[in-house]
Design a protein around this motif. Structure first.
Motif, short mmCIF file in Angstrom:
data_model
loop_
_atom_site.label_atom_id
_atom_site.label_comp_id
_atom_site.label_asym_id
_atom_site.label_seq_id
_atom_site.Cartn_x
_atom_site.Cartn_y
_atom_site.Cartn_z
N THR A 246 0.83 -1.21 0.00
CA THR A 246 0.00 0.00 0.00
C THR A 246 0.86 1.25 0.00
N ILE A 247 1.95 1.22 0.75
CA ILE A 247 2.86 2.36 0.83
C ILE A 247 3.55 2.58 -0.52
N ALA A 248 3.90 1.48 -1.19
CA ALA A 248 4.52 1.58 -2.52
C ALA A 248 3.55 2.15 -3.55
N ILE A 249 2.31 1.70 -3.54
CA ILE A 249 1.31 2.21 -4.48
C ILE A 249 1.13 3.72 -4.32
N ALA A 250 1.20 4.20 -3.09
CA ALA A 250 1.03 5.63 -2.83
C ALA A 250 2.16 6.46 -3.41
N GLY A 251 3.34 5.83 -3.63
CA GLY A 251 4.42 6.56 -4.28
C GLY A 251 5.79 6.45 -3.64
N ALA A 252 5.90 5.75 -2.53
CA ALA A 252 7.21 5.59 -1.89
C ALA A 252 8.07 4.60 -2.68
N ASP A 253 9.39 4.80 -2.60
CA ASP A 253 10.30 3.86 -3.25
C ASP A 253 11.41 3.37 -2.31
N THR A 254 11.44 3.89 -1.09
CA THR A 254 12.46 3.49 -0.12
C THR A 254 11.78 3.26 1.22
N PHE A 255 12.02 2.09 1.83
CA PHE A 255 11.21 1.65 2.97
C PHE A 255 12.13 1.30 4.14
N VAL A 256 11.99 2.06 5.22
CA VAL A 256 12.75 1.79 6.43
C VAL A 256 11.96 0.81 7.29
N ALA A 257 12.61 -0.27 7.69
CA ALA A 257 11.97 -1.27 8.55
C ALA A 257 12.98 -1.72 9.59
N GLY A 258 12.56 -1.68 10.84
CA GLY A 258 13.45 -2.08 11.92
C GLY A 258 13.04 -3.40 12.52
N SER A 259 12.11 -3.35 13.46
CA SER A 259 11.70 -4.58 14.15
C SER A 259 11.07 -5.59 13.20
N ALA A 260 10.44 -5.14 12.12
CA ALA A 260 9.82 -6.07 11.17
C ALA A 260 10.86 -6.99 10.53
N ILE A 261 12.09 -6.52 10.45
CA ILE A 261 13.17 -7.34 9.89
C ILE A 261 13.99 -8.01 10.99
N PHE A 262 14.47 -7.21 11.94
CA PHE A 262 15.42 -7.74 12.92
C PHE A 262 14.78 -8.65 13.96
N SER A 263 13.45 -8.65 14.04
CA SER A 263 12.78 -9.58 14.96
C SER A 263 12.67 -10.99 14.38
N GLN A 264 13.01 -11.13 13.09
CA GLN A 264 12.91 -12.42 12.42
C GLN A 264 14.26 -13.15 12.43
N LYS A 265 14.23 -14.46 12.47
CA LYS A 265 15.47 -15.23 12.45
C LYS A 265 16.15 -15.17 11.09
N ASN A 266 15.35 -15.16 10.02
CA ASN A 266 15.91 -15.18 8.67
C ASN A 266 15.63 -13.84 7.99
N TYR A 267 16.65 -12.99 7.93
CA TYR A 267 16.47 -11.66 7.34
C TYR A 267 16.19 -11.75 5.84
N HIS A 268 16.82 -12.70 5.18
CA HIS A 268 16.63 -12.86 3.74
C HIS A 268 15.17 -13.16 3.42
N THR A 269 14.55 -14.01 4.21
CA THR A 269 13.15 -14.39 3.98
C THR A 269 12.23 -13.19 4.10
N VAL A 270 12.40 -12.38 5.15
CA VAL A 270 11.49 -11.25 5.35
C VAL A 270 11.73 -10.14 4.32
N ILE A 271 12.98 -9.90 3.94
CA ILE A 271 13.25 -8.89 2.91
C ILE A 271 12.67 -9.33 1.57
N ASN A 272 12.81 -10.61 1.24
CA ASN A 272 12.21 -11.11 0.00
C ASN A 272 10.69 -11.02 0.05
N ALA A 273 10.10 -11.30 1.21
CA ALA A 273 8.65 -11.19 1.35
C ALA A 273 8.18 -9.75 1.14
N MET A 274 8.97 -8.80 1.61
CA MET A 274 8.64 -7.38 1.38
C MET A 274 8.70 -7.04 -0.11
N ARG A 275 9.74 -7.51 -0.77
CA ARG A 275 9.85 -7.25 -2.21
C ARG A 275 8.70 -7.90 -2.98
#
Length: 225
Positions: free
Chosen positions: A187-216
């Protein structure tokens, strides 16, 4: 796919092994390392300074580092972080007595310049300095603490800023910081953003690659490839 960037905020990383944890998230596909600087003055918290950035560079972190200054005043720290190895330096408009001069100072020290707007901050100054800006950072939470929920009214603000960037035909990154996760990043991308800061959404996960890929993947589902 459009050039979307994921910028993990190391404020949520493991500070007991910050170099190692930052290297892990870069290897997992981070485009930028987001570096939150707080002074217990402009915001009610204290985080990290230029010595930590220097240490990360010495550790071997070569990824672009995106310094977000939540401090007042800003100019002395602009110089310190530029010398420490920052690539982007952004500051809040309320924190500078002379916004234009602070933007020029960032660029004079070889960094990309960013201007930050809090959730309730007006965009009215943008047209006067847009020729000096490389990044616009919209806060989608009130600055000072990680782990907050996304403020939904930010979506309309993202749309407004995207229209301004397009009107002036500038190459400016539109970054959003606060409460971003797999569920709302599309939803944030559709609105026009192209750069996304995420902290706990990434670092709270054991596998960073999985969550970053899920975001993409969440972005590609709504904006295409």
């Amino acid at each position: 796919m459009k050039n979307f960037w994921i910028a993990p905020s190391i404020l949520s990383a493991d500070f007991a092994c910050l170099g190692e944890d930052t290297a892990r998230v870069v290897s997992a596909g981070a485009d930028l390392v987001h570096f939150d600087v707080m002074d217990n003055h402009y915001v009610p918290n204290i985080t990290i300074g230029p010595l930590v950035l220097t240490a990360l560079r010495k550790y071997g972190i070569n990824a672009p580092i995106d310094v977000h200054l939540m401090v007042k005043p800003v100019d002395n720290l602009i110089i310190s972080f530029a010398n420490a190895g920052a690539n982007y330096i952004s500051f809040h408009k309320e924190a500078s007595e002379h916004i234009d001069s602070s933007l020029q100072l960032i660029k004079a020290h070889g960094c990309k310049a960013g201007l930050v707007f809090n959730p309730a901050t007006s965009l009215e100054c943008l047209e006067y300095v847009i020729d000096k800006i490389d990044m616009i950072l919209l806060m989608s939470v009130n600055p000072g603490f990680s782990g907050q929920s996304f403020i939904s009214s930010t979506i309309d603000k993202i749309r407004k800023v995207r229209k301004i960037i397009n009107f002036y035909n500038r190459e400016i990154r539109l970054e959003v910081d606060g409460g971003i996760n797999i569920e709302n990043i599309g939803t944030i991308a559709i609105a026009g953003a192209d750069t996304f800061v995420a902290g706990s959404a990434i670092f709270s996960q054991k596998n960073y690659h999985t969550v970053i890929n899920a975001m993409r993947n969440a972005i590609s589902l709504v904006v295409g490839k």
